[in-house]
Design a protein around this motif. Structure first.
Motif, short mmCIF file in Angstrom:
data_model
loop_
_atom_site.label_atom_id
_atom_site.label_comp_id
_atom_site.label_asym_id
_atom_site.label_seq_id
_atom_site.Cartn_x
_atom_site.Cartn_y
_atom_site.Cartn_z
N LEU A 20 11.31 -20.02 35.57
CA LEU A 20 10.31 -19.68 36.57
C LEU A 20 10.66 -20.41 37.86
O LEU A 20 10.80 -21.63 37.87
CB LEU A 20 8.91 -20.08 36.10
N VAL A 21 10.82 -19.65 38.95
CA VAL A 21 11.13 -20.22 40.26
C VAL A 21 9.81 -20.34 41.02
O VAL A 21 9.13 -19.33 41.25
CB VAL A 21 12.12 -19.33 41.03
N LEU A 22 9.47 -21.56 41.42
CA LEU A 22 8.15 -21.81 41.99
C LEU A 22 8.11 -21.52 43.49
O LEU A 22 9.01 -21.91 44.25
CB LEU A 22 7.74 -23.26 41.75
N GLY A 23 7.04 -20.84 43.90
CA GLY A 23 6.81 -20.56 45.31
C GLY A 23 5.98 -21.64 45.96
O GLY A 23 6.08 -22.83 45.62
N ARG A 24 5.10 -21.26 46.88
CA ARG A 24 4.23 -22.24 47.54
C ARG A 24 2.98 -21.54 48.05
O ARG A 24 2.90 -20.31 48.11
CB ARG A 24 4.96 -22.93 48.69
N GLU A 54 -2.32 -21.43 59.35
CA GLU A 54 -2.47 -22.28 60.53
C GLU A 54 -1.17 -22.99 60.89
O GLU A 54 -0.97 -23.40 62.04
CB GLU A 54 -3.60 -23.30 60.31
N ARG A 55 -0.26 -23.14 59.91
CA ARG A 55 1.04 -23.76 60.18
C ARG A 55 2.16 -22.72 60.19
O ARG A 55 3.34 -23.08 60.11
CB ARG A 55 1.35 -24.83 59.12
N ASP A 56 1.79 -21.44 60.25
CA ASP A 56 2.77 -20.35 60.19
C ASP A 56 3.66 -20.46 58.96
O ASP A 56 4.85 -20.19 58.99
CB ASP A 56 3.64 -20.32 61.46
N GLN A 57 3.03 -20.85 57.84
CA GLN A 57 3.76 -20.98 56.58
C GLN A 57 3.33 -19.88 55.63
O GLN A 57 2.17 -19.82 55.23
CB GLN A 57 3.47 -22.34 55.93
N PRO A 58 4.24 -18.96 55.28
CA PRO A 58 3.84 -17.89 54.36
C PRO A 58 3.69 -18.43 52.95
O PRO A 58 4.35 -19.41 52.57
CB PRO A 58 5.03 -16.92 54.45
N ASP A 59 2.81 -17.80 52.19
CA ASP A 59 2.84 -18.10 50.76
C ASP A 59 4.04 -17.39 50.17
O ASP A 59 4.50 -16.37 50.67
CB ASP A 59 1.54 -17.71 50.06
N VAL A 60 4.58 -17.95 49.11
CA VAL A 60 5.74 -17.39 48.43
C VAL A 60 5.37 -17.28 46.96
O VAL A 60 4.98 -18.27 46.33
CB VAL A 60 6.98 -18.27 48.61
N ALA A 61 5.44 -16.08 46.42
CA ALA A 61 5.08 -15.87 45.02
C ALA A 61 6.18 -16.41 44.11
O ALA A 61 7.36 -16.37 44.44
CB ALA A 61 4.87 -14.39 44.75
N ASN A 62 5.76 -16.90 42.95
CA ASN A 62 6.74 -17.30 41.93
C ASN A 62 7.60 -16.10 41.53
O ASN A 62 7.13 -14.96 41.54
CB ASN A 62 6.02 -17.82 40.68
N ALA A 63 8.82 -16.38 41.14
CA ALA A 63 9.72 -15.35 40.61
C ALA A 63 10.14 -15.75 39.20
O ALA A 63 10.28 -16.94 38.89
CB ALA A 63 10.95 -15.19 41.50
N LEU A 64 10.35 -14.77 38.36
CA LEU A 64 10.78 -15.01 36.99
C LEU A 64 12.22 -14.51 36.84
O LEU A 64 12.53 -13.39 37.24
CB LEU A 64 9.86 -14.27 36.02
N VAL A 65 13.08 -15.36 36.30
CA VAL A 65 14.49 -15.03 36.10
C VAL A 65 14.79 -15.13 34.61
O VAL A 65 14.52 -16.16 33.98
CB VAL A 65 15.40 -15.99 36.90
N HIS A 66 15.34 -14.06 34.05
CA HIS A 66 15.54 -13.99 32.59
C HIS A 66 16.82 -13.22 32.30
O HIS A 66 17.21 -12.33 33.05
CB HIS A 66 14.34 -13.28 31.96
N ARG A 67 17.47 -13.59 31.21
CA ARG A 67 18.61 -12.81 30.74
C ARG A 67 18.31 -12.27 29.35
O ARG A 67 17.91 -13.02 28.46
CB ARG A 67 19.88 -13.67 30.67
N THR A 68 18.48 -10.96 29.20
CA THR A 68 18.38 -10.35 27.88
C THR A 68 19.70 -9.62 27.62
O THR A 68 20.08 -8.72 28.37
CB THR A 68 17.18 -9.39 27.77
N GLY A 69 20.43 -10.06 26.61
CA GLY A 69 21.77 -9.51 26.38
C GLY A 69 22.65 -9.80 27.58
O GLY A 69 22.75 -10.96 28.03
#
Length: 366
Positions: A16-20, A25-40
């Motif tokens: 799980l790659v964590l966002g923020r 007010e600080r011109d900082q976008p939220d960033v959604a978490n991303a999931l990285v997985h390998r199957t086969g």
């Protein structure tokens, strides 16, 4: 304390790659978490966040899950904090596929209009830092660069819809990688939202369906949010899923902890509706600004936060709550009173003359 791009290793092939969090007010976008997985031999990326720094973190995670020779990029929904690096599919150096929900294509192509619609609904109800159109432009501007599509982008809906059975539950959606990846339609947080189940590692990625007890967006569907939360809790109780991840809480929940979290969201939703009823029962006409103020206090009293809590999203939730209770604005304009439509029987349809006997047509001449 987590930072943008931190990694939580769920197992040797799932990260799980964590966002923020959002800070307009600080011109900082939220960033959604991303999931990285390998199957086969397939690399699976669930959402790609936004910002070049997050893009680098996804690449780092992809290098930690073992060898892969093809890629599958799955977009859970079209909000800017989930889609900014979608063109990664073109840069991985292997055959790749990318899928997005068809109901979210309009907002992906024109995100400013989508956010104007959301902010227009709460004009006069919350202290917006700018007029709706300017605020929408600001939200889009801080979520840059925005690379939404790639050479292989298609919509899920271009594939035949499948019936997907998991344990005792039945969903509709699409399967990939010989059934190891299941994309399930949920459509609660916004019009096209999907959730993702990775059967070979037990991960259920809820994305933004668990963003709080009540949906905020203009195209949110409260019934669908609560239905999917209950269904996912059942998957954990039946041990069809063992690890819960989502888009905006920077943690991994396992087994009973995941069930308790989901049950808590459902309890909060019913508690909020009860509080909202108490705020509207004794008044025929409700000023949305007054309701929003009391609603925000109810949120605080109940200890309900959700992802990225702030006055703007609270006002958006309050409008949805009023709609859910059956109230409607009496006229156009900011902070116009809302009320429940009068209940009465429709006027009878006037009876016309009884139809006469059908006339037979004379035979045509030869």
């Amino acid at each position: 304390m987590t930072a943008l791009g931190d990694l939580i290793e769920i197992d040797d092939r799932t990260v799980l790659v964590l966002g923020r969090e959002l800070a307009i007010e600080r011109d900082q976008p939220d960033v959604a978490n991303a999931l990285v997985h390998r199957t086969g031999d397939t690399l699976v990326l669930v959402d790609t966040g936004v910002t070049t720094a997050f893009r680098a973190a996804i690449r780092d995670a992809a290098g930690r899950v073992g060898h892969w020779s093809r890629a599958l990029v799955l977009t859970t929904h079209g909000h800017p904090d989930h889609v900014g690096n979608n063109d990664l599919a073109d840069e991985l150096g292997v055959p790749a596929e990318h899928y997005v929900p068809a109901p979210d294509l309009d907002q992906m192509r024109d995100p400013a209009s989508y956010w104007v619609r959301s902010f227009d609904r709460i004009a006069g109800l919350a202290p917006l830092p700018a007029p709706p159109s300017a605020l929408a432009a600001r939200v889009v501007a801080i979520c840059q660069p925005m690379r939404l599509f790639c050479a292989t982008t298609r919509t899920y809906e271009e594939r035949p819809l499948e019936r997907v059975r998991i344990g005792s539950l039945r969903f509709t959606g699409w399967t990939f990688a010989n059934g190891a990846v299941r994309v399930l339609r949920s459509h609660g947080h916004c019009a096209g939202h999907v959730i993702v189940h990775l059967s070979d590692c037990g991960v259920l990625h809820l994305s933004d369906e668990g963003n709080g007890a009540w949906g905020a967006m203009a195209d949110a569907d409260q019934l669908k949010i609560q239905t999917v939360l209950g269904a996912v809790a059942t998957l954990f109780e039946e041990e069809q899923a063992t690890v819960l991840t989502d888009g905006h809480t920077f943690t991994v929940r396992r087994g009973p902890e995941a069930v308790a979290y989901l049950e808590g969201l459902l309890e909060q939703g019913t508690a909020l509706q009860e509080a909202a009823l108490g705020l509207t029962t004794d008044a025929r006409r409700i000023r949305p600004s007054t309701f929003t103020t009391h609603y925000a206090k109810a949120l605080a009293d109940l200890g309900i936060g959700g992802a990225n809590p702030n006055p703007v999203f609270t006002a958006m939730m309050a409008v949805n709550q009023l709609l859910e209770l059956g109230l409607r604005p009496e006229s156009d304009g900011p902070d116009t009173p809302w009320s429940r439509p009068a209940l009465h029987n429709p006027p009878p349809i006037p009876e016309g003359p009884a139809p006469g006997p059908r006339q037979s047509r004379p035979p045509s001449s030869p």
